[in-house]
Design a protein around this motif. Structure first.
Motif, PDB file in Angstrom:
ATOM      1  N   GLY A   1     -17.689 -47.470 -25.612  1.00  0.00           N
ATOM      2  CA  GLY A   1     -18.479 -46.842 -24.694  1.00  0.00           C
ATOM      3  C   GLY A   1     -19.243 -47.920 -23.584  1.00  0.00           C
ATOM      4  N   LYS A   2     -20.568 -47.556 -23.399  1.00  0.00           N
ATOM      5  CA  LYS A   2     -21.345 -48.448 -22.562  1.00  0.00           C
ATOM      6  C   LYS A   2     -21.259 -49.721 -23.127  1.00  0.00           C
ATOM      7  N   MET A   3     -22.053 -49.991 -24.260  1.00  0.00           N
ATOM      8  CA  MET A   3     -21.894 -51.499 -24.771  1.00  0.00           C
ATOM      9  C   MET A   3     -20.804 -52.089 -25.101  1.00  0.00           C
ATOM     10  N   GLY A   4     -20.012 -51.459 -25.531  1.00  0.00           N
ATOM     11  CA  GLY A   4     -18.394 -51.641 -26.031  1.00  0.00           C
ATOM     12  C   GLY A   4     -17.691 -52.009 -24.739  1.00  0.00           C
TER      13      GLY A   4
ATOM     14  N   VAL B   1     -11.277 -45.639 -28.540  1.00  0.00           N
ATOM     15  CA  VAL B   1     -12.376 -44.547 -27.994  1.00  0.00           C
ATOM     16  C   VAL B   1     -12.048 -43.198 -28.561  1.00  0.00           C
ATOM     17  N   HIS B   2     -12.933 -42.359 -28.312  1.00  0.00           N
ATOM     18  CA  HIS B   2     -12.705 -40.808 -28.758  1.00  0.00           C
ATOM     19  C   HIS B   2     -11.809 -40.135 -28.118  1.00  0.00           C
ATOM     20  N   HIS B   3     -11.756 -40.048 -26.843  1.00  0.00           N
ATOM     21  CA  HIS B   3     -11.069 -39.339 -25.933  1.00  0.00           C
ATOM     22  C   HIS B   3      -9.692 -39.768 -25.582  1.00  0.00           C
ATOM     23  N   PRO B   4      -8.597 -39.323 -25.627  1.00  0.00           N
ATOM     24  CA  PRO B   4      -7.411 -40.106 -25.567  1.00  0.00           C
ATOM     25  C   PRO B   4      -7.202 -40.391 -23.731  1.00  0.00           C
ATOM     26  N   GLU B   5      -7.797 -39.524 -23.058  1.00  0.00           N
ATOM     27  CA  GLU B   5      -7.789 -39.555 -21.348  1.00  0.00           C
ATOM     28  C   GLU B   5      -8.576 -41.061 -21.025  1.00  0.00           C
ATOM     29  N   ARG B   6      -9.547 -41.233 -21.866  1.00  0.00           N
ATOM     30  CA  ARG B   6     -10.309 -42.345 -21.653  1.00  0.00           C
ATOM     31  C   ARG B   6      -9.800 -43.729 -22.251  1.00  0.00           C
ATOM     32  N   ALA B   7      -8.986 -43.525 -23.083  1.00  0.00           N
ATOM     33  CA  ALA B   7      -7.994 -44.620 -23.715  1.00  0.00           C
ATOM     34  C   ALA B   7      -7.208 -45.179 -22.491  1.00  0.00           C
TER      35      ALA B   7
ATOM     36  N   ASP C   1      -6.564 -44.826 -32.226  1.00  0.00           N
ATOM     37  CA  ASP C   1      -6.269 -45.098 -33.679  1.00  0.00           C
ATOM     38  C   ASP C   1      -7.137 -46.154 -34.282  1.00  0.00           C
ATOM     39  N   ASN C   2      -8.350 -45.837 -34.984  1.00  0.00           N
ATOM     40  CA  ASN C   2      -9.302 -46.809 -35.322  1.00  0.00           C
ATOM     41  C   ASN C   2      -8.657 -47.670 -36.613  1.00  0.00           C
ATOM     42  N   LEU C   3      -7.728 -46.983 -37.358  1.00  0.00           N
ATOM     43  CA  LEU C   3      -7.248 -47.839 -38.623  1.00  0.00           C
ATOM     44  C   LEU C   3      -6.206 -48.743 -37.900  1.00  0.00           C
TER      45      LEU C   3
ATOM     46  N   LEU D   1     -18.034 -52.694 -34.521  1.00  0.00           N
ATOM     47  CA  LEU D   1     -18.292 -51.182 -34.680  1.00  0.00           C
ATOM     48  C   LEU D   1     -19.318 -50.878 -33.304  1.00  0.00           C
ATOM     49  N   GLY D   2     -18.863 -50.107 -32.712  1.00  0.00           N
ATOM     50  CA  GLY D   2     -19.662 -49.705 -31.454  1.00  0.00           C
ATOM     51  C   GLY D   2     -19.667 -48.241 -31.255  1.00  0.00           C
ATOM     52  N   VAL D   3     -19.568 -47.321 -32.339  1.00  0.00           N
ATOM     53  CA  VAL D   3     -19.921 -45.812 -32.337  1.00  0.00           C
ATOM     54  C   VAL D   3     -21.392 -45.776 -32.465  1.00  0.00           C
ATOM     55  N   LYS D   4     -21.824 -44.430 -32.352  1.00  0.00           N
ATOM     56  CA  LYS D   4     -23.204 -44.093 -32.518  1.00  0.00           C
ATOM     57  C   LYS D   4     -23.461 -44.011 -34.040  1.00  0.00           C
TER      58      LYS D   4
ATOM     59  N   SER E   1     -21.341 -55.041 -36.500  1.00  0.00           N
ATOM     60  CA  SER E   1     -21.691 -53.747 -35.811  1.00  0.00           C
ATOM     61  C   SER E   1     -22.927 -53.830 -35.045  1.00  0.00           C
ATOM     62  N   PHE E   2     -22.853 -53.191 -33.913  1.00  0.00           N
ATOM     63  CA  PHE E   2     -24.020 -53.158 -32.891  1.00  0.00           C
ATOM     64  C   PHE E   2     -24.562 -51.802 -32.924  1.00  0.00           C
ATOM     65  N   ALA E   3     -24.485 -51.135 -33.957  1.00  0.00           N
ATOM     66  CA  ALA E   3     -25.084 -49.778 -33.932  1.00  0.00           C
ATOM     67  C   ALA E   3     -26.481 -49.896 -34.432  1.00  0.00           C
ATOM     68  N   ALA E   4     -27.337 -49.190 -33.650  1.00  0.00           N
ATOM     69  CA  ALA E   4     -28.590 -49.288 -34.076  1.00  0.00           C
ATOM     70  C   ALA E   4     -29.031 -48.683 -35.409  1.00  0.00           C
ATOM     71  N   SER E   5     -30.043 -49.705 -35.977  1.00  0.00           N
ATOM     72  CA  SER E   5     -30.618 -49.064 -37.463  1.00  0.00           C
ATOM     73  C   SER E   5     -29.677 -49.053 -38.631  1.00  0.00           C
TER      74      SER E   5
HETATM   75  N1  NAP Z   1     -26.247 -48.671 -24.835  1.00  0.00           N
HETATM   76  C1  NAP Z   1     -27.021 -49.793 -25.170  1.00  0.00           C
HETATM   77  O1  NAP Z   1     -27.964 -50.279 -24.421  1.00  0.00           O
HETATM   78  C2  NAP Z   1     -27.107 -50.165 -26.779  1.00  0.00           C
HETATM   79  C3  NAP Z   1     -27.945 -51.103 -27.042  1.00  0.00           C
HETATM   80  C4  NAP Z   1     -27.990 -51.647 -28.474  1.00  0.00           C
HETATM   81  C5  NAP Z   1     -27.162 -51.174 -29.310  1.00  0.00           C
HETATM   82  N2  NAP Z   1     -26.312 -50.025 -28.980  1.00  0.00           N
HETATM   83  C6  NAP Z   1     -25.545 -49.313 -30.234  1.00  0.00           C
HETATM   84  O2  NAP Z   1     -24.242 -49.368 -29.332  1.00  0.00           O
HETATM   85  C7  NAP Z   1     -23.581 -48.216 -30.078  1.00  0.00           C
HETATM   86  C8  NAP Z   1     -22.842 -47.376 -28.799  1.00  0.00           C
HETATM   87  O3  NAP Z   1     -23.728 -47.163 -27.823  1.00  0.00           O
HETATM   88  P1  NAP Z   1     -23.541 -46.902 -26.448  1.00  0.00           P
HETATM   89  O4  NAP Z   1     -24.712 -46.638 -25.581  1.00  0.00           O
HETATM   90  O5  NAP Z   1     -22.408 -47.742 -26.041  1.00  0.00           O
HETATM   91  O6  NAP Z   1     -22.706 -45.350 -26.760  1.00  0.00           O
HETATM   92  P2  NAP Z   1     -21.485 -44.506 -25.890  1.00  0.00           P
HETATM   93  O7  NAP Z   1     -21.389 -45.016 -24.549  1.00  0.00           O
HETATM   94  O8  NAP Z   1     -21.617 -43.089 -26.109  1.00  0.00           O
HETATM   95  O9  NAP Z   1     -20.262 -45.052 -26.655  1.00  0.00           O
HETATM   96  C9  NAP Z   1     -19.692 -44.498 -27.915  1.00  0.00           C
HETATM   97  C10 NAP Z   1     -18.337 -44.813 -27.590  1.00  0.00           C
HETATM   98  O10 NAP Z   1     -17.870 -44.401 -28.951  1.00  0.00           O
HETATM   99  C11 NAP Z   1     -16.493 -43.591 -28.722  1.00  0.00           C
HETATM  100  N3  NAP Z   1     -16.336 -42.963 -29.959  1.00  0.00           N
HETATM  101  C12 NAP Z   1     -16.846 -41.804 -30.440  1.00  0.00           C
HETATM  102  N4  NAP Z   1     -16.304 -41.606 -31.449  1.00  0.00           N
HETATM  103  C13 NAP Z   1     -15.349 -42.298 -31.989  1.00  0.00           C
HETATM  104  C14 NAP Z   1     -14.387 -42.368 -32.980  1.00  0.00           C
HETATM  105  N5  NAP Z   1     -14.254 -41.502 -34.063  1.00  0.00           N
HETATM  106  N6  NAP Z   1     -13.616 -43.529 -32.901  1.00  0.00           N
HETATM  107  C15 NAP Z   1     -13.340 -44.310 -31.771  1.00  0.00           C
HETATM  108  N7  NAP Z   1     -14.589 -44.315 -30.740  1.00  0.00           N
HETATM  109  C16 NAP Z   1     -15.312 -43.357 -30.768  1.00  0.00           C
HETATM  110  C17 NAP Z   1     -16.794 -42.788 -27.457  1.00  0.00           C
HETATM  111  O11 NAP Z   1     -15.556 -42.451 -27.063  1.00  0.00           O
HETATM  112  P3  NAP Z   1     -15.397 -41.549 -25.522  1.00  0.00           P
HETATM  113  O12 NAP Z   1     -15.733 -42.657 -24.639  1.00  0.00           O
HETATM  114  O13 NAP Z   1     -13.877 -41.371 -25.733  1.00  0.00           O
HETATM  115  O14 NAP Z   1     -16.314 -40.513 -25.578  1.00  0.00           O
HETATM  116  C18 NAP Z   1     -17.604 -44.001 -26.792  1.00  0.00           C
HETATM  117  O15 NAP Z   1     -16.836 -44.555 -26.019  1.00  0.00           O
HETATM  118  C19 NAP Z   1     -24.674 -47.300 -30.676  1.00  0.00           C
HETATM  119  O16 NAP Z   1     -24.503 -47.369 -32.222  1.00  0.00           O
HETATM  120  C20 NAP Z   1     -25.869 -47.665 -30.218  1.00  0.00           C
HETATM  121  O17 NAP Z   1     -26.774 -47.919 -30.914  1.00  0.00           O
HETATM  122  C21 NAP Z   1     -26.512 -49.603 -27.681  1.00  0.00           C
END
Ligand code: NAP
Length: 284
Positions: free
Chosen positions: A26-29, A51-57, A71-73, A84-87, A110-114
């Motif tokens: 997503g944003k950070m990834g 990513v989650h959505h195939p069209e975004r892939a 396909d994460n696996l 690991l960059g999901v929520k 992992s860069f998932a907060a907390s």
């Molecule tokens: N943004 C920041 O500044 C920041 C800073 C520090 C830490 N973080 C951490 O980074 C993580 C992501 O944050 P973000 O801001 O980048 O969020 P985001 O933009 O919403 O990105 C999340 C991504 O995860 C994908 N996703 C959702 N479910 C999935 C699955 N089952 N398999 C594979 N991909 C999946 C989404 O796919 P789609 O695009 O298809 O929806 C999206 O691309 C969070 O854990 C957050 O705590 C973010």
């Protein structure tokens, strides 16, 4: 020589043979994916993303020339280092999905907060290296700072690779995991605090007669320059402050107002509150 070429030389560090998967681009990834390619840290064929959505892939794949799927696996199977960059709430189910691909030779970053390293280790079900990272949004301009901490099974070499990965988006610092909530409160939330300071300084400039664009430029560049003075001279901020404070001059009058208004205490309280909130989020 182009700026890009200078960047690459300065970094001087590719990771030949290492395969990296970003699960959740997503944003950070996405910022990381672009930075890896821009800095030649990894080539397109060393990278896998999901990513989650195939069209975004499809869009990402076309944009970066990297294999992007849902396909994460499959991505995890192909990688040595798995980002690991999901929520945060999606981390447990993501690990459950990739569990068959996890072996002690792999590194989970992992860069998932907390989300604690112990929770990831437990979910992974084998003794593999887990590193937790907390980047911040100036990573967008390679001006971020990322704090990293090690789980139980991390070697020095694995931590060095994690640092190399996050150095493509700014500076890195390694801390004990007990400090990660404080990092979240300071450098994670910090950009928002600094934007408010810049906004207020610009508003002040307008108040004393400057055009808004000039006031914003002066406020932002002054913030950037002052930060660079702290980082590059290594002097204590108080010493640098004293150096611009002439006896009976303008600055000391301004400082008196800041102290009366409680700026210092307010910032300390803001970081403490954000740190406390980060702790609460970690506990669900
Ligand atoms: N943004 C920041 O500044 C920041 C800073 C520090 C830490 N973080 C951490 O980074 C993580 C992501 O944050 P973000 O801001 O980048 O969020 P985001 O933009 O919403 O990105 C999340 C991504 O995860 C994908 N996703 C959702 N479910 C999935 C699955 N089952 N398999 C594979 N991909 C999946 C989404 O796919 P789609 O695009 O298809 O929806 C999206 O691309 C969070 O854990 C957050 O705590 C973010």
């Amino acid at each position: 020589m182009s700026e890009e070429a200078i960047d690459t030389t300065a970094l001087g560090s590719t990771m030949p043979g290492v395969k990296v998967a970003i699960l959740g681009t997503g944003k950070m990834g996405g910022i990381l994916l672009q930075a890896f390619l821009k800095n030649n840290l990894l080539s397109e064929d060393q990278l896998f993303a999901t990513v989650h959505h195939p069209e975004r892939a499809q869009v990402l794949s076309a944009q970066f020339g990297v294999e992007v799927t849902t396909d994460n696996l499959a991505a995890a199977r192909q990688a040595d280092v798995i980002l690991l960059g999901v929520k945060p709430l999606q981390i447990p189910s993501l690990i459950e999905t990739i569990r068959p691909a996890l072996t002690p030779e792999k590194t989970l970053l992992s860069f998932a907060a907390s989300v604690k390293t112990s929770a990831i280790e437990e979910a992974a079900g084998c003794d593999l290296a887990v590193i937790r990272a907390m980047p911040n949004t100036p990573a967008t301009l390679a001006a971020g700072v990322t704090a990293l901490c090690a789980g139980r099974f991390v070697s020095t070499g694995q931590m060095a690779i994690a640092q190399k990965i996050f150095q493509t988006v700014g500076r890195t610092v390694v801390v004990d995991e007990k400090h990660m909530d404080a990092v979240t409160g300071l450098s994670g939330s910090g950009p928002a605090f600094i934007y408010i300071i810049i906004e207020a300084l610009a508003e002040a400039g307008v108040n004393v007669g400057l055009p808004r664009d000039v006031a914003t430029l002066l406020a932002a560049q002054t913030t950037l320059g002052s930060a660079r003075m702290v980082l590059e001279t290594g002097y204590h901020p108080a010493l640098l402050k004293d150096a611009v404070t002439t006896p009976a001059g303008c600055t000391v009058d301004g400082i008196l107002e800041l102290e009366e208004g409680g700026l210092r205490v307010t910032l300390i309280k803001a970081v403490k509150r954000a740190t406390q909130r980060a702790k609460e989020l970690a506990n669900g």
